[in-house]
Scaffold this motif. Structure first.
Motif, mmCIF file in Angstrom:
data_model
loop_
_atom_site.group_PDB
_atom_site.id
_atom_site.type_symbol
_atom_site.label_atom_id
_atom_site.label_comp_id
_atom_site.label_asym_id
_atom_site.label_seq_id
_atom_site.Cartn_x
_atom_site.Cartn_y
_atom_site.Cartn_z
ATOM 1 N N LYS A 88 0.858 -1.179 0.000
ATOM 2 C CA LYS A 88 0.000 0.000 0.000
ATOM 3 C C LYS A 88 0.899 1.236 0.000
ATOM 4 N N ILE A 89 0.345 2.374 -0.381
ATOM 5 C CA ILE A 89 1.147 3.582 -0.574
ATOM 6 C C ILE A 89 0.778 4.626 0.477
ATOM 7 N N GLU A 90 1.822 5.129 1.153
ATOM 8 C CA GLU A 90 1.606 6.109 2.213
ATOM 9 C C GLU A 90 2.302 7.438 1.943
ATOM 10 N N ASN B 23 -3.161 7.123 2.683
ATOM 11 C CA ASN B 23 -3.110 8.515 3.127
ATOM 12 C C ASN B 23 -4.115 9.328 2.295
ATOM 13 N N SER B 24 -5.244 9.696 2.900
ATOM 14 C CA SER B 24 -6.299 10.375 2.146
ATOM 15 C C SER B 24 -5.860 11.757 1.662
ATOM 16 N N LEU C 134 4.530 10.058 -1.351
ATOM 17 C CA LEU C 134 4.889 10.233 -2.750
ATOM 18 C C LEU C 134 6.092 9.381 -3.119
ATOM 19 N N MET C 135 7.046 9.215 -2.184
ATOM 20 C CA MET C 135 8.211 8.383 -2.461
ATOM 21 C C MET C 135 7.801 6.932 -2.697
ATOM 22 N N GLU C 136 6.879 6.431 -1.896
ATOM 23 C CA GLU C 136 6.416 5.055 -2.098
ATOM 24 C C GLU C 136 5.662 4.918 -3.416
ATOM 25 N N LEU C 137 4.950 5.963 -3.818
ATOM 26 C CA LEU C 137 4.301 5.941 -5.126
ATOM 27 C C LEU C 137 5.348 5.878 -6.233
#
Length: 385
Positions: A92-94, A119-120, A96-99
């Motif tokens: 899952k992505i939390e 992260n909404s 911008l770096m993980e994206l």
């Protein structure tokens, strides 16, 4: 369509596949196959009218509105060049770096991917950037809604002379914009309509696109979402309640992948609820399950162990098949060669293993009183031929 008959098992290679005890193709040569041959296997299914085709489809569970945008333009708006990060998958992505890391992981091999953004505030930032680029467009989203729309639109020329002869029950969450996009083409399960739409962002890129020091070997897309309706399968109970009165000829399902953003305890609880719904479907009504991109290996094994035996057919691509094999000690951990292309022999070998392991009434494992498993058909979409 590329197809192989292997010991009586039909393995079809298409870009969009749906197989539910009968072979349904979204992309099909209408002149090469007549109506009877397309649905011959459905006609032989217990409870089906001989020489007839299905008319009533119950489809669930994930539905949304897709915002389709050029990925690299969105990343430019977010100052993400991919140069300073490593290619790394995240379940899952939390941030911008993980994206960046997850997108780069799929981009390098031209693979399709889908991840939940936990992260909404981050998701709203991405949606804002997506809406500001040119060329963005809204479309029907979610595997269930897309399959339902395809059945209603494309099935007319295959199944009957009029779309009035085909009924589709939509068991996914339907908000105002999605309802407008579907244009009254489906019946909505009572309790599944929502005041607001859930949005997914579809980040597309063409073959040869350059980003983060890599060149995309093929065109593809990466999907992100932050909607809790699909992530919690909130319409499952409404869909279950509607099944009996709708009396479908075929049940077509997807959306289990959306649970990955939740806790293990919650996932397992909802999978059991999902199985409870499957048990309400008569054995004479075929059930098709469509898989999608996932990352949590134990969860994939849980789905295979708990769900596969309750459905008649499964649709998946080579990435999803590879993950099933990895999670359940299948014959191959990699289904691609050094060029990143699917190894057809390994794919077929793994498909046979899957049927041997989880199949029921197939030619490989005849159904008996000691074996009540339903699975006997697989449809694999090869994205990297």
């Amino acid at each position: 369509m590329k197809g192989l008959y292997l010991s009586g098992v039909l393995v079809t290679f298409t870009l969009a596949a749906m197989l539910a005890a009968w072979s349904w193709q979204q992309r099909i040569d209408e002149d090469a196959m007549d109506r009877a041959s397309k649905f011959s296997s459905f006609a032989s299914f217990p409870g089906a009218v001989p020489n007839d085709a299905p008319r009533r489809f119950a489809v669930g569970l994930n539905a949304c509105v897709d915002l389709i945008v050029p990925a690299l333009e969105v990343f430019s708006m977010l100052a993400m060049d991919g140069e300073s990060v490593e290619a790394r998958d995240h379940d899952k992505i939390e941030s911008l770096m993980e994206l960046e890391e997850t997108f780069k992981f799929f981009f390098q091999k031209g693979g399709a991917g889908e991840r939940f953004v936990s992260n909404s505030a981050l998701f709203k930032q991405i949606v804002g950037a997506s809406r500001s680029v040119e060329g963005g467009r809204f479309f029907v989203g979610g595997n269930a809604a897309l399959m339902g729309l395809t059945i209603k639109d494309k099935g007319v020329s295959v199944l009957s002379k009029s779309d009035k002869d085909i009924s589709v029950l939509m068991g996914g969450a339907v908000g105002p914009r999605l309802s407008s996009l579907l244009d009254n083409k489906m019946v909505f399960a009572e309790g599944a309509t929502m005041e607001e739409d859930d949005y997914h962002v579809i980040l597309e890129y063409p073959k040869g696109a350059q980003w983060g020091g890599s060149v995309a070997p093929r065109a593809n897309r990466f999907i992100i979402s932050c909607d809790m309706t699909n992530a919690r399968m909130a319409t499952l109970e409404a869909f279950t309640a509607a099944l009996s009165s709708f009396a479908p000829d075929i049940v077509v399902l997807s959306g289990l992948h959306m649970l990955e953003g939740e806790t293990e305890e919650f996932r397992e609880s909802r999978v059991q609820d999902f199985i409870g719904m499957l048990k309400t479907v008569p054995e004479t009504t075929p059930i098709h399950l469509e898989l999608a991109s996932m990352a949590i290996v134990p969860y994939v094994k849980h789905i295979a162990d708990q769900v596969f035996s309750f459905v008649d057919s499964i649709g998946l691509n080579e990435q999803e098949l590879e993950l099933v094999s990895q999670s359940a000690n299948g014959p191959h951990r990699k289904l691609t060669n050094i060029q990143g292309l699917a190894d057809t022999a390994k794919v077929c070998d793994t498909l046979f293993w899957l049927l041997k392991t989880y199949g029921g009434k197939s030619v490989i494992i005849p159904r008996s009183s000691a074996n009540n498993r339903r699975l006997d058909s697989l449809s694999v979409s090869i994205m990297s031929l």
